[in-house]
Design an enzyme around this catalytic site. Structure first.
Site, PDB file in Angstrom:
ATOM      1  N   SER A  10       1.250  -1.027  -0.225  1.00 26.21           N
ATOM      2  CA  SER A  10       0.278   0.187   0.160  1.00 26.21           C
ATOM      3  C   SER A  10       0.730   1.607  -0.465  1.00 26.21           C
ATOM      4  CB  SER A  10      -0.911   0.498   1.778  1.00 26.21           C
ATOM      5  OG  SER A  10      -1.453   1.055   1.082  1.00 26.21           O
ATOM      6  N   HIS A  35      -1.545  -1.111  -4.008  1.00 29.06           N
ATOM      7  CA  HIS A  35      -2.656  -1.189  -3.455  1.00 29.06           C
ATOM      8  C   HIS A  35      -2.985   0.298  -3.432  1.00 29.06           C
ATOM      9  CE1 HIS A  35      -6.315  -1.666  -1.924  1.00 29.06           C
ATOM     10  NE2 HIS A  35      -6.218  -0.911  -0.353  1.00 29.06           N
ATOM     11  N   ASP A  37      -4.514   3.716  -1.903  1.00 26.28           N
ATOM     12  CA  ASP A  37      -5.784   3.901  -1.188  1.00 26.28           C
ATOM     13  C   ASP A  37      -6.347   5.619  -1.083  1.00 26.28           C
ATOM     14  OD1 ASP A  37      -6.173   1.276   0.645  1.00 26.28           O
ATOM     15  OD2 ASP A  37      -4.589   2.429   1.104  1.00 26.28           O
ATOM     16  N   MET A  39      -8.786   8.470  -0.587  1.00 30.83           N
ATOM     17  CA  MET A  39      -9.716   9.400   0.790  1.00 30.83           C
ATOM     18  C   MET A  39     -10.030  10.364   0.707  1.00 30.83           C
ATOM     19  SD  MET A  39      -7.042   7.605   4.186  1.00 30.83           S
ATOM     20  CE  MET A  39      -6.423   6.178   4.113  1.00 30.83           C
ATOM     21  N   HIS A  68      -8.107   1.260  -4.774  1.00 31.71           N
ATOM     22  CA  HIS A  68      -8.935   1.271  -3.284  1.00 31.71           C
ATOM     23  C   HIS A  68      -9.910   2.887  -3.158  1.00 31.71           C
ATOM     24  CE1 HIS A  68      -9.467   0.390   1.609  1.00 31.71           C
ATOM     25  NE2 HIS A  68     -10.588   0.393   0.706  1.00 31.71           N
ATOM     26  N   MET A  70     -11.485   4.755  -0.750  1.00 31.99           N
ATOM     27  CA  MET A  70     -12.383   5.196   0.230  1.00 31.99           C
ATOM     28  C   MET A  70     -13.342   5.973   0.140  1.00 31.99           C
ATOM     29  SD  MET A  70      -9.747   3.521   2.907  1.00 31.99           S
ATOM     30  CE  MET A  70      -8.730   3.421   2.306  1.00 31.99           C
ATOM     31  N   MET A 139     -11.306  -5.434   4.761  1.00 29.26           N
ATOM     32  CA  MET A 139     -11.037  -4.656   6.125  1.00 29.26           C
ATOM     33  C   MET A 139     -10.526  -5.344   7.177  1.00 29.26           C
ATOM     34  SD  MET A 139     -10.214  -2.435   4.234  1.00 29.26           S
ATOM     35  CE  MET A 139      -8.861  -1.173   6.044  1.00 29.26           C
ATOM     36  N   ASP A 177      -6.626  -6.272   3.877  1.00 23.32           N
ATOM     37  CA  ASP A 177      -6.024  -4.525   4.587  1.00 23.32           C
ATOM     38  C   ASP A 177      -6.468  -4.273   5.771  1.00 23.32           C
ATOM     39  OD1 ASP A 177      -5.011  -2.144   3.715  1.00 23.32           O
ATOM     40  OD2 ASP A 177      -6.270  -1.767   2.798  1.00 23.32           O
TER      41      ASP A 177
END
Length: 209
Positions: A10, A35, A37, A39, A68, A70, A139, A177
């Site tokens: 990540s 990966h 993330d 946000m 990913h 979020m 998660m 994750d």
């Protein structure tokens, strides 16, 4: 334990001032995916990076990007993240009332569709869409921050998903994750994990991979 599990480091735990070097490290240490993330400051409090950063990194590696999301209402931004270079687009079941439509949107762009669930979200909530997803992200910590400890009951969800894979002949990959380190890696692999996401432990050199 499944053989040939994949490593997906990540970038959230990488040095943001030198992400190109982080990608090289992922390649050199056997990563199979990256990966990423995303946000939005709403679905989770922090804000990370968005489409321009991902697009700028796309030419730095040939590894697939698992983006990913979020974010709230992911259906509004799926297309732009595909344009930025996502190979997998993984959105949260809790973030939209239109999960089926999100999966269709991702597949229509020729990409892999993933769905993520927070620690308290049951696998049963995914019953009707498991046949159509390419990846299920469990998660194992509360989303939003790196460096947390794995929540033990989430491992049971991995076991449930692995049993459904076998029973129903589903083709999705199971990804985990959060809180993956030398101690917890064997636990999630034994439970049936296909893809291991690791941030802090990977970049600190503490993941025995």
């Amino acid at each position: 334990m499944k053989k040939n599990a994949l490593l997906s480091p990540s970038l959230l735990s990488a040095d943001f001032s030198n992400l190109g070097t982080a990608l090289k490290m992922i390649e050199d240490k056997g990563g199979s995916l990256v990966h990423i993330d995303v946000m939005d400051g709403h679905f989770v409090p922090p804000v990370s990076y968005g489409q321009p950063v991902i697009a700028s990194l796309r030419s730095c590696t040939k590894l697939p990007f698992d983006v990913h999301l979020m974010v709230e209402r992911p259906e509004l931004c799926i297309s732009s993240f595909v344009d930025a270079g996502a190979d997998y687009v993984t959105f949260h079941a809790e973030a939209t009332a239109h999960a089926d439509r999100c999966i269709q949107m991702i597949h229509e762009r020729g990409k892999k569709a993933g769905i993520a669930i927070c620690p308290t979200t049951p696998v049963s909530s995914l019953e009707h869409i498991l046949p159509s997803v390419d990846l299920v992200l469990v998660m194992t910590v509360n989303p939003g921050w790196g460096g947390q400890k794995l929540i033990s009951y989430t491992v049971d969800k991995v076991k449930t998903l692995a049993a459904l894979q076998e029973e129903k002949k589903y083709t999705y990959l199971i990804s985990v994750d959060g809180g993956i380190n030398a101690k917890t890696l064997p636990i999630v692999l034994d439970a049936g994990t296909d893809i291991v996401v690791s941030g802090s432990a990977f970049f600190e050199g503490k993941l025995p991979w």
